[in-house]
Design an enzyme around this catalytic site. Structure first.
Site, PDB file in Angstrom:
ATOM      1  N   LYS A  62       0.807  -1.222   0.000  1.00 11.98           N
ATOM      2  CA  LYS A  62       0.000   0.000   0.000  1.00 11.98           C
ATOM      3  C   LYS A  62       0.841   1.274   0.000  1.00 11.98           C
ATOM      4  O   LYS A  62       0.362   2.335  -0.432  1.00 11.98           O
ATOM      5  CB  LYS A  62      -0.940   0.001   1.202  1.00 11.98           C
ATOM      6  CG  LYS A  62      -2.136  -0.930   1.083  1.00 11.98           C
ATOM      7  CD  LYS A  62      -3.137  -0.400   0.072  1.00 11.98           C
ATOM      8  CE  LYS A  62      -4.444  -1.175   0.122  1.00 11.98           C
ATOM      9  NZ  LYS A  62      -5.447  -0.614  -0.806  1.00 11.98           N
ATOM     10  N   SER A 315       0.993  -9.773  -0.496  1.00 13.35           N
ATOM     11  CA  SER A 315       0.684  -8.341  -0.487  1.00 13.35           C
ATOM     12  C   SER A 315       0.855  -7.676   0.866  1.00 13.35           C
ATOM     13  O   SER A 315       0.958  -6.448   0.936  1.00 13.35           O
ATOM     14  CB  SER A 315      -0.747  -8.115  -0.989  1.00 13.35           C
ATOM     15  OG  SER A 315      -1.680  -8.831  -0.192  1.00 13.35           O
TER      16      SER A 315
END
EC number: 4.3.1.19
Length: 514
Positions: A62, A315
């Protein structure tokens, strides 16, 4: 500092490529390794590669998108500061980026957010405002404050520069291995999938890009089926990093155009993938971080893929430590290494021995029983499997042929979450009751609100709660109700908690119902 140029309203692929190449993300983010998973590669007869985004300073991808957008703000926008709403990785990405850029950041987080996440955001330099019972309420407050005080809103996924920032991951991937056959990408709001897909298709279109979603929060699949973004009626919360009700408009446009395929997986498969990552590369992924690997494994099995080079994206690794207990319990089911069965056996001496002998030496992993009937006993039993689904089917057939009444509960969520811990709790006399499963926010006053809304008016005849280390807890509750209780439905709606009627669930009927 490199310039981050604004993009047009609906950029084409070439414009996104230029934006990815110009994105100044490495002022904050790092190039993460692409690592071979040796054990899994051997097991699956493919070269399995993992992109280690857990190695970022905020332990998730992110940071890329947040920094790419914030670096492109005007000096006036930077002076006013930025605001966002998030309970997870996006919040940390914005906070870290704000510290690097010297920009004030206000992060609105739901009041139920775990302290570890709040502390992480503050540790990276963000100011935290706790507001609202859920993400939607926190987001509404953040947008209200941005309009009132002039903050710039930093969206978690649905913005061209955020997408371009995530696309830098794909550029690294191609530089690290130009011979990939397929890339598997997790999907929440679609920012990562859109960025990866559009970049790869500009440079190496022969590489297939496969999206992976959690079955209980598959907003991209729902949008693809409908032809446009739609709201999901509910989202599951286990893989909270991808628990998004609606895919973004721009991310959907790009995913629809550039993705090659999509696959969904359940929570047990995610747990099994988390175990694979730990055993192979000693990475402790969060559930959404292992989502792409879970999808890859399922895709390989469905399409009988052999001899290919396959990459997946880990992720994020912002996992709540206490949630690992749940993962440990469920990963055997996800790997088809355990079967859960409800079996009726005679209530007589030696019946359990005879039952185990029929299993042919297989290991019994769990056995739950309590005397309830003079003639028959209902047992909840776990059996270790070595050959997966095929062996489970063989056991079911063998037990049926042996004269046993058996129900397969291996895929029954209520049985796995609640009933296995409650066997033997039948009431002493028949009750007219209805059973519901709830998702409770893990926040002060949640249980009291439940009891004030429902427990004051109807008798609660069964209640089971167990924390899984997430922002939401799972609750099973039964109420003594007549056939027609319209007021009960009204009260359920007032409560506002996600719930499902489980009265006809076979596990309940076998082990708990009066």
């Amino acid at each position: 500092m490199a310039d981050s140029q604004p993009l047009s309203g609906a950029p084409e692929g070439a414009e996104y490529l230029r934006a990815v190449l110009r994105a100044p993300v490495y002022e904050a983010a790092q190039v993460t390794p692409l690592q071979k998973m040796e054990k899994l590669s051997s097991r699956l007869d493919n070269v399995i590669l993992v992109k280690r985004e857990d190695r970022q300073p905020v332990h998730s991808f992110k940071l890329r998108g947040a920094y790419a957008m914030m670096a492109g703000l005007t000096e006036e926008q930077k002076a006013h500061g930025v605001i966002t709403a998030s309970a997870g990785n996006h919040a940390q990405g914005v906070a870290f980026s704000s510290a690097r850029l010297g920009v004030k950041a206000l992060i609105v987080m739901p009041t139920a957010t775990a302290d570890i996440k709040v502390d992480a955001v503050r540790g990276f330099g963000g100011e935290v405002l706790l507001h609202g019972a859920n993400f939607d309420e926190a987001k509404a407050k953040a947008i209200e404050l941005s309009q009132q005080q002039g903050f710039t809103w930093v969206p978690p996924f649905d913005h061209p520069m955020v997408i371009a920032g995530q696309g830098t991951l794909a550029l690294e991937l191609l530089q690290q291995d130009a011979h990939l056959d397929r890339v598997f990408v997790p999907v929440g709001g679609g920012g990562l999938a859109a960025g990866v897909a559009v970049l790869i298709k500009q440079l190496m279109p022969q590489i297939k890009v496969i999206a992976v979603e959690a079955e209980d929060s598959a907003c991209l699949k729902a949008a693809l089926d409908a032809g446009h973004p739609v709201d999901l009626p509910r989202v599951g919360l286990f893989a909270e990093g991808v628990a998004v009700k609606r895919i973004g408009d721009e991310t959907f446009r790009l995913c629809q155009e550039y993705l090659d395929d999509i696959i969904t997986v359940d929570s047990d498969a995610i747990c099994a993938a988390m175990k694979d990552l730990f055993e192979d590369v000693r990475a402790v992924a969060e559930p959404s971080g292992a989502l792409a690997l879970a999808g890859m494994k399922k895709y390989i099995a469905l399409h009988n893929i052999r001899g290919e080079r396959l990459a997946h994206i880990l992720s994020g690794a912002n996992v709540n430590f206490h949630g690992l207990r749940y993962v440990s319990e469920r990963c055997e089911l996800g790997e088809q290494r355990e079967a859960l069965l409800a079996v009726t056996i005679p209530e007589e001496k030696g019946s359990f021995l005879k039952f185990c002998q029929l299993l042919g030496g297989r290991s019994v992993t769990e056995f739950n029983y309590r005397f309830a009937d003079a003639k028959n006993a209902c047992i909840f039993v776990g059996v270790r499997l070595s050959r997966g689904l095929e062996e489970r089917k063989e056991i079911l057939q063998m037990l049926n042929d042996g004269g046993y009444s058996v129900v397969d509960l291996s895929d029954d969520e209520m049985a796995k979450l609640h009933v296995r811990y409650m066997v033997g709790g039948r009431p002493s006399h028949p009750l007219q009751e209805r059973l519901y499963s709830f998702e409770f926010p893990e926040s002060p006053g949640a249980l009291l609100r439940f009891l004030n809304t429902l427990g004051t008016y109807w008798n609660i005849s069964l209640f089971h709660y167990r924390s899984h280390g997430t922002d939401y807890g799972r609750v099973l509750a039964a109420f003594e109700l007549g056939d027609h209780e319209p007021d009960f439905e009204t009260r359920l709606n007032e409560l506002g908690y996600d719930c499902h009627d489980e009265t006809n669930n076979p596990a309940f009927r076998f082990f708990l119902a009066g």
